[in-house]
Design a protein around this motif. Structure first.
Motif, short mmCIF file in Angstrom:
data_model
loop_
_atom_site.label_atom_id
_atom_site.label_comp_id
_atom_site.label_asym_id
_atom_site.label_seq_id
_atom_site.Cartn_x
_atom_site.Cartn_y
_atom_site.Cartn_z
N VAL A 54 0.47 -0.97 -0.04
CA VAL A 54 -0.16 -0.45 0.38
C VAL A 54 1.04 1.74 0.27
O VAL A 54 0.51 2.19 -0.91
CB VAL A 54 -0.72 -0.01 0.61
CG1 VAL A 54 -1.27 1.29 1.40
CG2 VAL A 54 -2.05 -1.14 1.18
N ILE A 55 1.99 1.22 1.14
CA ILE A 55 2.75 2.54 0.77
C ILE A 55 3.73 2.69 -0.96
O ILE A 55 4.00 3.51 -0.80
CB ILE A 55 3.82 1.85 1.91
CG1 ILE A 55 3.43 1.92 3.21
CG2 ILE A 55 4.63 2.80 1.62
CD1 ILE A 55 2.57 3.62 3.81
N VAL A 56 3.38 1.03 -1.66
CA VAL A 56 4.16 1.48 -3.24
C VAL A 56 3.44 2.90 -3.83
O VAL A 56 3.48 3.55 -4.27
CB VAL A 56 4.51 -0.04 -3.57
CG1 VAL A 56 4.90 0.57 -4.99
CG2 VAL A 56 5.93 -0.07 -2.23
N LEU A 57 1.99 1.60 -4.30
CA LEU A 57 1.15 2.95 -4.39
C LEU A 57 1.59 3.61 -3.94
O LEU A 57 0.39 4.80 -4.93
CB LEU A 57 0.18 1.47 -4.16
CG LEU A 57 -1.31 1.63 -4.60
CD1 LEU A 57 -0.96 2.26 -5.96
CD2 LEU A 57 -2.85 0.64 -3.89
N THR A 58 1.19 3.97 -2.93
CA THR A 58 0.78 5.69 -2.71
C THR A 58 2.27 6.33 -2.54
O THR A 58 1.70 8.00 -3.25
CB THR A 58 0.71 5.50 -0.64
OG1 THR A 58 -0.45 5.23 -0.01
CG2 THR A 58 1.17 6.69 -0.10
N ILE A 59 3.64 5.51 -2.92
CA ILE A 59 3.95 6.44 -3.35
C ILE A 59 4.17 6.80 -5.25
O ILE A 59 4.38 8.35 -5.23
CB ILE A 59 5.64 6.46 -3.04
CG1 ILE A 59 5.86 5.89 -1.43
CG2 ILE A 59 6.97 6.79 -3.68
CD1 ILE A 59 6.99 5.64 -1.32
N LEU A 60 3.71 5.95 -5.56
CA LEU A 60 3.69 5.65 -6.93
C LEU A 60 2.03 7.15 -7.30
O LEU A 60 2.25 7.87 -8.23
CB LEU A 60 3.60 4.83 -7.40
CG LEU A 60 4.44 3.66 -7.92
CD1 LEU A 60 3.94 2.22 -8.10
CD2 LEU A 60 5.07 3.72 -8.31
N GLY A 61 1.42 6.22 -7.05
CA GLY A 61 -0.24 7.16 -6.87
C GLY A 61 0.40 8.98 -6.48
O GLY A 61 0.20 10.31 -7.42
N ARG A 62 1.13 9.44 -5.86
CA ARG A 62 1.59 10.50 -4.96
C ARG A 62 2.82 11.47 -6.67
O ARG A 62 2.46 12.64 -7.04
CB ARG A 62 2.41 11.05 -4.67
CG ARG A 62 1.42 10.59 -2.78
CD ARG A 62 2.44 11.00 -1.31
NE ARG A 62 2.74 11.74 -1.57
CZ ARG A 62 2.77 13.32 -0.93
NH1 ARG A 62 1.49 13.35 -0.77
NH2 ARG A 62 3.44 13.85 -1.05
N ILE A 101 0.39 2.87 6.53
CA ILE A 101 1.47 2.85 7.75
C ILE A 101 1.01 1.73 9.50
O ILE A 101 0.90 1.31 9.57
CB ILE A 101 1.54 4.55 8.41
CG1 ILE A 101 2.18 5.33 7.37
CG2 ILE A 101 1.75 4.17 9.79
CD1 ILE A 101 2.50 6.67 7.45
N GLY A 102 -0.73 2.01 8.86
CA GLY A 102 -1.55 1.30 10.39
C GLY A 102 -1.17 -0.53 9.64
O GLY A 102 -1.53 -1.12 11.22
N MET A 103 -0.83 -0.60 8.87
CA MET A 103 -0.85 -2.35 8.60
C MET A 103 -0.12 -2.39 8.37
O MET A 103 -0.20 -3.97 9.04
CB MET A 103 -1.13 -2.78 7.09
CG MET A 103 -2.17 -2.17 6.42
SD MET A 103 -2.73 -2.81 5.15
CE MET A 103 -3.17 -4.40 4.96
N MET A 104 0.83 -1.71 8.83
CA MET A 104 2.71 -1.87 9.34
C MET A 104 2.67 -2.51 11.31
O MET A 104 4.20 -3.16 10.98
CB MET A 104 3.55 -1.31 9.79
CG MET A 104 3.91 -0.68 8.24
SD MET A 104 4.84 0.82 8.18
CE MET A 104 4.98 0.99 5.57
N VAL A 105 1.39 -2.16 11.70
CA VAL A 105 1.67 -2.81 12.93
C VAL A 105 0.39 -3.63 13.12
O VAL A 105 0.66 -4.54 14.14
CB VAL A 105 0.63 -2.10 13.68
CG1 VAL A 105 0.57 -2.25 15.54
CG2 VAL A 105 1.37 0.15 13.61
N GLY A 106 0.52 -4.39 11.54
CA GLY A 106 -0.14 -6.13 12.15
C GLY A 106 -1.49 -5.55 12.28
O GLY A 106 -2.60 -7.18 12.97
N SER A 107 -2.65 -4.62 12.16
CA SER A 107 -3.85 -4.44 12.66
C SER A 107 -4.58 -4.31 11.93
O SER A 107 -4.25 -2.69 11.42
CB SER A 107 -3.28 -3.72 13.94
OG SER A 107 -4.82 -2.96 14.07
#
Length: 207
Positions: A54-62, A101-107
């Motif tokens: 999701v973070i990779v998609l965020t960077i590409l989207g921006r 970022i929230g998913m990186m907590v595992g939640s």
């Protein structure tokens, strides 16, 4: 809050960046006491791995948004590419980054909470920016507001540009700015380790 001049807009943008940085530090501080409630490592790790995607998609989207808006945000109304579906796609992708970022907590719960908080914060930023755009572009922007959603994209409205022109320095800056979304990953991994050895307390557990 109406912004009527480029100087006022620039001042607001600086304050916005400072406020967002403070909010990020507060959120990261809160995450020091949070841990995933999933008991099996496979689910926990899968959520974390998906968060990285999701973070990779965020960077590409921006970066995609920058291809269309780079250097033109206060000079003209851009209505192509991501801006044909949403008036604020940069903020949409940034909210998606908060979800990652929230998913990186595992939640998943923490992921949704961060995305919602980020979206609420951007709501007030967007309102202020709209006041400026209303004053600068008048009827042109009013038509754009009427036809294109403020935040959540309408895929049916998508229109592509035949030719794009962008300053490479702005595109690179967007890339490096986006890499900030990866910073929480090693920090949260270290926090998880400290929690596992009982150095940091776990006050909340979320699925």
């Amino acid at each position: 809050m109406a912004l009527t001049s480029p100087t006022g807009m620039a001042r607001f943008q600086r304050r916005r960046r400072i406020a967002m940085a403070c909010a990020i530090f507060l959120i990261l501080g809160a995450l020091l006491t949070v841990r995933s409630a999933w008991t099996d490592n496979w689910t926990h790790e899968s959520i974390e791995d998906f968060g990285i995607g999701v973070i990779v998609l965020t960077i590409l989207g921006r970066m995609w948004c920058t291809l269309y808006i780079g250097g033109r945000k206060s000079a003209e109304i851009v209505r192509l590419g991501p801006y044909s579906m949403s008036r604020n796609p940069l903020y949409v992708f940034s909210s998606l980054g908060a979800f990652g970022i929230g998913m990186m907590v595992g939640s998943l719960t923490v992921a949704f909470m961060l995305a919602v908080l980020c979206s609420i914060a951007f709501h007030f930023v967007i309102q202020a920016e709209e006041g400026y755009l209303d004053n600068v572009f008048g009827e042109t922007y009013l038509v754009y507001k009427h036809e294109v959603p403020r935040f959540f994209p309408n895929l049916k409205l998508y229109r592509e540009a035949d030719v794009l022109s962008v300053k490479s320095s702005i595109l690179y800056k967007t890339l490096f700015d986006g890499l900030v979304f990866f910073i929480p990953y090693p920090l949260l991994e270290f926090v998880a380790y400290l929690q596992s050895v009982n150095i940091l307390p776990v006050l909340f557990r979320f699925y």
